[in-house]
Design a protein around this motif. Structure first.
Motif, PDB file in Angstrom:
ATOM      1  N   VAL A 108       0.848  -1.186   0.000  1.00 64.50           N
ATOM      2  CA  VAL A 108       0.000   0.000   0.000  1.00 64.50           C
ATOM      3  C   VAL A 108       0.884   1.237   0.000  1.00 64.50           C
ATOM      4  CG1 VAL A 108      -1.571   1.351   1.468  1.00 64.50           C
ATOM      5  CG2 VAL A 108      -2.029  -1.056   1.046  1.00 64.50           C
ATOM      6  N   TRP A 109       0.421   2.282  -0.639  1.00 70.99           N
ATOM      7  CA  TRP A 109       1.156   3.554  -0.671  1.00 70.99           C
ATOM      8  C   TRP A 109       1.078   4.240   0.695  1.00 70.99           C
ATOM      9  CZ3 TRP A 109       4.708   6.378  -2.569  1.00 70.99           C
ATOM     10  CH2 TRP A 109       4.661   7.783  -2.553  1.00 70.99           C
ATOM     11  N   ILE A 110       2.217   4.486   1.326  1.00 75.74           N
ATOM     12  CA  ILE A 110       2.355   5.101   2.648  1.00 75.74           C
ATOM     13  C   ILE A 110       1.497   4.339   3.670  1.00 75.74           C
ATOM     14  CG2 ILE A 110       2.477   7.275   3.925  1.00 75.74           C
ATOM     15  CD1 ILE A 110       2.231   8.788   1.365  1.00 75.74           C
ATOM     16  N   PRO A 111       1.850   3.102   3.970  1.00 72.51           N
ATOM     17  CA  PRO A 111       1.009   2.283   4.859  1.00 72.51           C
ATOM     18  C   PRO A 111       0.962   2.789   6.296  1.00 72.51           C
ATOM     19  CG  PRO A 111       3.081   1.170   4.379  1.00 72.51           C
ATOM     20  CD  PRO A 111       3.018   2.363   3.467  1.00 72.51           C
ATOM     21  N   ASP A 112       1.940   3.588   6.729  1.00 67.07           N
ATOM     22  CA  ASP A 112       1.899   4.088   8.109  1.00 67.07           C
ATOM     23  C   ASP A 112       0.739   5.041   8.336  1.00 67.07           C
ATOM     24  OD1 ASP A 112       3.238   7.030   7.750  1.00 67.07           O
ATOM     25  OD2 ASP A 112       4.248   5.566   6.475  1.00 67.07           O
ATOM     26  N   GLU A 113       0.113   5.534   7.256  1.00 68.10           N
ATOM     27  CA  GLU A 113      -1.050   6.401   7.390  1.00 68.10           C
ATOM     28  C   GLU A 113      -2.357   5.633   7.258  1.00 68.10           C
ATOM     29  OE1 GLU A 113      -0.694   9.505   4.519  1.00 68.10           O
ATOM     30  OE2 GLU A 113       0.902  10.561   5.587  1.00 68.10           O
ATOM     31  N   SER A 114      -2.282   4.297   7.116  1.00 66.67           N
ATOM     32  CA  SER A 114      -3.522   3.539   6.915  1.00 66.67           C
ATOM     33  C   SER A 114      -3.580   2.211   7.678  1.00 66.67           C
ATOM     34  CB  SER A 114      -3.739   3.267   5.419  1.00 66.67           C
ATOM     35  OG  SER A 114      -2.640   2.540   4.875  1.00 66.67           O
ATOM     36  N   TYR A 115      -2.445   1.635   8.053  1.00 64.08           N
ATOM     37  CA  TYR A 115      -2.456   0.295   8.672  1.00 64.08           C
ATOM     38  C   TYR A 115      -3.185   0.308  10.020  1.00 64.08           C
ATOM     39  CZ  TYR A 115      -0.697  -4.113  10.608  1.00 64.08           C
ATOM     40  OH  TYR A 115      -0.602  -5.364  11.168  1.00 64.08           O
ATOM     41  N   PHE A 116      -2.654   1.013  10.982  1.00 65.15           N
ATOM     42  CA  PHE A 116      -3.300   1.065  12.293  1.00 65.15           C
ATOM     43  C   PHE A 116      -4.633   1.815  12.226  1.00 65.15           C
ATOM     44  CE2 PHE A 116       1.136   0.285  13.423  1.00 65.15           C
ATOM     45  CZ  PHE A 116       1.011  -0.708  14.383  1.00 65.15           C
ATOM     46  N   GLN A 117      -4.728   2.783  11.333  1.00 64.89           N
ATOM     47  CA  GLN A 117      -5.950   3.567  11.207  1.00 64.89           C
ATOM     48  C   GLN A 117      -7.117   2.695  10.731  1.00 64.89           C
ATOM     49  OE1 GLN A 117      -2.971   4.279  10.136  1.00 64.89           O
ATOM     50  NE2 GLN A 117      -2.398   6.224  11.076  1.00 64.89           N
ATOM     51  N   SER A 118      -6.819   1.720   9.884  1.00 67.93           N
ATOM     52  CA  SER A 118      -7.868   0.829   9.381  1.00 67.93           C
ATOM     53  C   SER A 118      -8.169  -0.300  10.365  1.00 67.93           C
ATOM     54  CB  SER A 118      -7.446   0.238   8.029  1.00 67.93           C
ATOM     55  OG  SER A 118      -7.228   1.255   7.077  1.00 67.93           O
ATOM     56  N   LEU A 119      -7.114  -0.921  10.938  1.00 68.57           N
ATOM     57  CA  LEU A 119      -7.325  -2.072  11.825  1.00 68.57           C
ATOM     58  C   LEU A 119      -7.911  -1.658  13.164  1.00 68.57           C
ATOM     59  CD1 LEU A 119      -4.135  -4.206  11.086  1.00 68.57           C
ATOM     60  CD2 LEU A 119      -6.385  -4.277  10.013  1.00 68.57           C
ATOM     61  N   ALA A 120      -7.640  -0.417  13.585  1.00 73.09           N
ATOM     62  CA  ALA A 120      -8.242   0.024  14.849  1.00 73.09           C
ATOM     63  C   ALA A 120      -9.761   0.037  14.753  1.00 73.09           C
ATOM     64  CB  ALA A 120      -7.721   1.415  15.201  1.00 73.09           C
ATOM     65  N   ARG A 121     -10.290   0.283  13.556  1.00 71.32           N
ATOM     66  CA  ARG A 121     -11.740   0.284  13.376  1.00 71.32           C
ATOM     67  C   ARG A 121     -12.353  -1.101  13.590  1.00 71.32           C
ATOM     68  NH1 ARG A 121     -14.328   5.166  13.632  1.00 71.32           N
ATOM     69  NH2 ARG A 121     -12.894   6.754  12.841  1.00 71.32           N
ATOM     70  N   LEU A 122     -11.530  -2.167  13.441  1.00 64.58           N
ATOM     71  CA  LEU A 122     -12.037  -3.524  13.618  1.00 64.58           C
ATOM     72  C   LEU A 122     -12.054  -3.950  15.079  1.00 64.58           C
ATOM     73  CD1 LEU A 122     -10.172  -5.326  10.669  1.00 64.58           C
ATOM     74  CD2 LEU A 122     -12.499  -4.394  10.679  1.00 64.58           C
ATOM     75  N   HIS A 123     -11.204  -3.317  15.906  1.00 61.84           N
ATOM     76  CA  HIS A 123     -11.015  -3.826  17.266  1.00 61.84           C
ATOM     77  C   HIS A 123     -11.318  -2.820  18.366  1.00 61.84           C
ATOM     78  CE1 HIS A 123      -9.119  -7.404  15.574  1.00 61.84           C
ATOM     79  NE2 HIS A 123      -8.347  -6.626  14.836  1.00 61.84           N
ATOM     80  N   SER A 124     -11.369  -1.573  18.077  1.00 64.45           N
ATOM     81  CA  SER A 124     -11.527  -0.571  19.128  1.00 64.45           C
ATOM     82  C   SER A 124     -12.963  -0.508  19.643  1.00 64.45           C
ATOM     83  CB  SER A 124     -11.107   0.802  18.613  1.00 64.45           C
ATOM     84  OG  SER A 124     -11.313   1.798  19.598  1.00 64.45           O
ATOM     85  N   GLN A 125     -13.096  -0.290  20.948  1.00 62.11           N
ATOM     86  CA  GLN A 125     -14.415  -0.062  21.540  1.00 62.11           C
ATOM     87  C   GLN A 125     -14.817   1.408  21.429  1.00 62.11           C
ATOM     88  OE1 GLN A 125     -14.152  -1.491  25.580  1.00 62.11           O
ATOM     89  NE2 GLN A 125     -14.586  -3.613  24.979  1.00 62.11           N
ATOM     90  N   ARG A 126     -13.841   2.286  21.491  1.00 63.17           N
ATOM     91  CA  ARG A 126     -14.136   3.714  21.425  1.00 63.17           C
ATOM     92  C   ARG A 126     -12.961   4.428  20.767  1.00 63.17           C
ATOM     93  NH1 ARG A 126     -16.878   8.094  23.327  1.00 63.17           N
ATOM     94  NH2 ARG A 126     -15.630   9.919  23.925  1.00 63.17           N
ATOM     95  N   ILE A 127     -13.208   5.053  19.634  1.00 62.03           N
ATOM     96  CA  ILE A 127     -12.164   5.784  18.920  1.00 62.03           C
ATOM     97  C   ILE A 127     -12.448   7.280  18.986  1.00 62.03           C
ATOM     98  CG2 ILE A 127     -11.298   6.368  16.622  1.00 62.03           C
ATOM     99  CD1 ILE A 127     -11.189   3.514  15.921  1.00 62.03           C
ATOM    100  N   GLU A 128     -11.466   8.024  19.416  1.00 63.56           N
ATOM    101  CA  GLU A 128     -11.468   9.473  19.254  1.00 63.56           C
ATOM    102  C   GLU A 128     -10.630   9.754  18.009  1.00 63.56           C
ATOM    103  OE1 GLU A 128     -12.670  12.164  20.890  1.00 63.56           O
ATOM    104  OE2 GLU A 128     -13.706  11.141  22.534  1.00 63.56           O
ATOM    105  N   SER A 129     -11.294  10.129  16.922  1.00 62.95           N
ATOM    106  CA  SER A 129     -10.591  10.293  15.652  1.00 62.95           C
ATOM    107  C   SER A 129      -9.796  11.601  15.641  1.00 62.95           C
ATOM    108  CB  SER A 129     -11.575  10.271  14.480  1.00 62.95           C
ATOM    109  OG  SER A 129     -10.875  10.319  13.250  1.00 62.95           O
TER     110      SER A 129
END
Length: 565
Positions: free
Chosen positions: A212-233
């Motif tokens: 993926v192009w610049i994965p550090d801006e998307s890896y944790f940002q995408s996977l956190a949506r699968l596992h987080s109970q509460r996200i402050e974006s």
């Protein structure tokens, strides 16, 4: 223990040492990943300088962290996994870089996170909602493959992208994954980070994001949506970017600006910003704010800075930022007035104008022989020379320099068809310019020569052609200056009213009735002079209908009442 720091370090190791020591001595564990590109001659002293701190450890595997590639994510994963294993009682893990600087006392961040044990602070936005890219890729960053380095192998990078576009390549997203983008710098709860690192499908996700192009801006940002109970974006780290997507660097003179943001950490800090490091690396309780991080407080300043970066400051021309000519704000730095024909019609007009208005009044700044600065000066503000050849190298730049170097003081100058006409378009399109023209008044100068010959007729014809073209420029639809045009015959019908109208606009003392008038030139016989030119075959129509026997009466400021509204 509620928070541990993962630091990605690749340069300015002395500053990274200071920050890591500050966090560690504040009771927070630190795991440091040093870029594999850092030579051992620098890495080993860096590592040894922190040996005395038991809660500072270094990542066991050093990866090459190149911008836009998987290495940054891989290094983060390794360091985060080492952090969770070494410190099982952590509540949050905070990702930072070696150029980050804490802005608030560490105990304040610890207390803030303790009140929000299940909250993840990570900027995470779908690509349909916000366009994060700056001249880069949107959906294609996930649909195409990017195996080549953008910086080291740009030729291969560009051609491989174009090749995939021609083939219509489109990668399939892992099932259930919705791509999100956001800042690389996050603070995740232990629960969420552990779920990401131990996800049964992590190998599948890692394979996908490696290309993926610049994965550090998307890896944790995408996977956190699968596992987080509460996200402050949002990120607890203050990081600002310019219109090209490059991070702003903070210097010593940004001290108060950083304090106003109320953010816990800021990047990117200039390594030599001694004042910032000495001011913020403290846990002094007197600076505790207990305020919600609010980077929006300084967004207006950054927006203004970006606008200035793109458009430049009005009237400032320099090698590093030469503004585009078509922009309104790229003309001059302040208002100025141009008088055409007035010095022919009135005696000692410059002296009278300066006395009445309080402005700096110059002669013909664009005369062929020399620059006629006010008071006959040879060198003016900003080192401007009275050399005509130097002025004519860049006539418009000469004017903008003059106005810029005298900001706060209105400049007035004389202009006419005898002068260099190059800046006429510049002045006509400048909203800061006030241009007042008495057409045909230059003929008074020819009249005073008392020469009635073929030479005068040819000179009159030449000057009239120049002035006629000049008036067409002033009357063009793109002219934005404040322009008034009279022919000579029109102006002398009511000279006091016309002068009053001009001076009310430029006087430093505000609108007021004229009590002192300039001396009108002696025009006895001027009408006959114009008639003689006509008789010789030259029709000087720019002066208007001037009767042969007409002689204007001396000016009287009391002749007509003047009402100021």
């Amino acid at each position: 223990m509620s928070v541990g720091y993962v630091m990605l370090v690749h340069t300015a190791l002395d500053r990274a040492t200071q920050v890591a020591r500050h966090w560690a001595q504040s009771g927070c564990p630190v795991v440091i990943h040093a870029d594999a590109k850092v030579p051992d001659a620098e890495f080993i002293p860096f590592r040894d300088s922190l040996k005395d701190l038991q809660n500072v450890i270094f990542a066991e595997r050093r990866q090459r962290c190149e911008w836009g590639t998987w290495g940054i994510v891989g290094a983060t994963i390794d360091a985060a996994a080492q952090m969770l294993e070494a410190y099982p009682d952590l509540g949050h893990v905070y990702l930072a870089s070696g150029s980050c600087l804490p802005l608030r006392p560490v105990p304040e961040l610890v207390a803030y996170l303790a009140e929000r044990p299940r909250t993840d602070f990570i900027e995470s936005v779908t690509i349909e909602d916000v366009r994060w890219s700056k001249g880069g890729f949107d959906h294609e960053r996930f649909a195409l493959r990017f195996p080549f380095s953008f910086k080291r192998k740009r030729f291969l990078f560009d051609h491989f992208v174009e090749f995939q576009r021609k083939l219509g390549v489109k990668r399939h997203l892992p099932e259930g994954l919705v791509p999100h983008l956001g800042s690389q710098w996050w603070c995740l709860s232990r629960r969420t980070l552990d779920a990401i690192l131990n996800d049964p499908r992590r190998a599948e996700y890692d394979r996908f994001f490696r290309n993926v192009w610049i994965p550090d801006e998307s890896y944790f940002q995408s996977l956190a949506r699968l596992h987080s109970q509460r996200i402050e974006s949002r990120s607890l780290t203050l990081s600002k970017f310019d219109h090209q997507g490059k991070p702003h660097t903070f210097y010593d003179d940004h001290l108060q600006l950083l304090r106003r943001s109320d953010c816990f950490v800021a990047r990117k800090i200039w390594p030599r910003a001694e004042r910032l490091y000495s001011s913020f690396l403290s846990n002094d309780p007197s600076v505790t704010k207990n305020a919600e991080p609010s980077p929006g407080k300084i967004d207006r300043l950054f927006a203004k800075a970006s606008e200035t970066r793109l458009q430049g400051r009005p009237g400032l021309y320099m090698q590093s930022r030469f503004p585009a000519q078509e922009r309104d704000n790229a003309r001059s730095a302040g208002p100025y007035s141009v008088f055409e024909g007035f010095d022919h019609l009135f005696e000692n007009f410059e002296s009278w104008l300066g006395k009445v208005t309080g402005c700096r009044v110059h002669g013909h700044l664009y005369s062929p022989g020399r620059v006629e600065f006010a008071a006959g000066e040879k060198v003016f503000n900003g080192g401007l020379s009275d050399s005509a050849s130097l002025r004519d190298y860049n006539p418009c730049g000469f004017l903008t320099n003059l106005v810029w170097n005298t900001r706060g003081e209105r400049q007035c100058l004389m202009f006419g068809p005898q002068d260099n006409q190059h800046p006429e378009g510049f002045m006509a399109s400048d909203p800061n310019a006030q241009i007042s023209v008495i057409t045909g008044a230059w003929a008074i100068g020819l009249y005073r020569t008392n020469i009635t010959s073929e030479v005068v007729r040819k000179e009159a014809a030449r000057l009239q052609r120049i002035e006629q073209a000049h008036v067409e420029v002033l009357r063009s639809r793109w002219a934005k200056a404040r322009i008034r045009i009279w022919n000579l015959a029109e102006f002398i019908e009511a000279p006091m009213d016309n002068l009053q109208e001009i001076l009310d606009e430029i006087s430093l003392h505000g609108p007021r009735r004229l009590t002192e008038v300039p001396r009108l030139a002696d025009l006895s016989g001027f009408g006959r002079f114009l008639q003689q030119l006509k008789n010789d075959g030259m029709n000087l129509h720019m002066a208007g209908d001037f009767p042969a026997g007409h002689a204007p009466a001396p000016l009287n400021p009391q002749a007509r009442p003047y009402l100021v509204r």
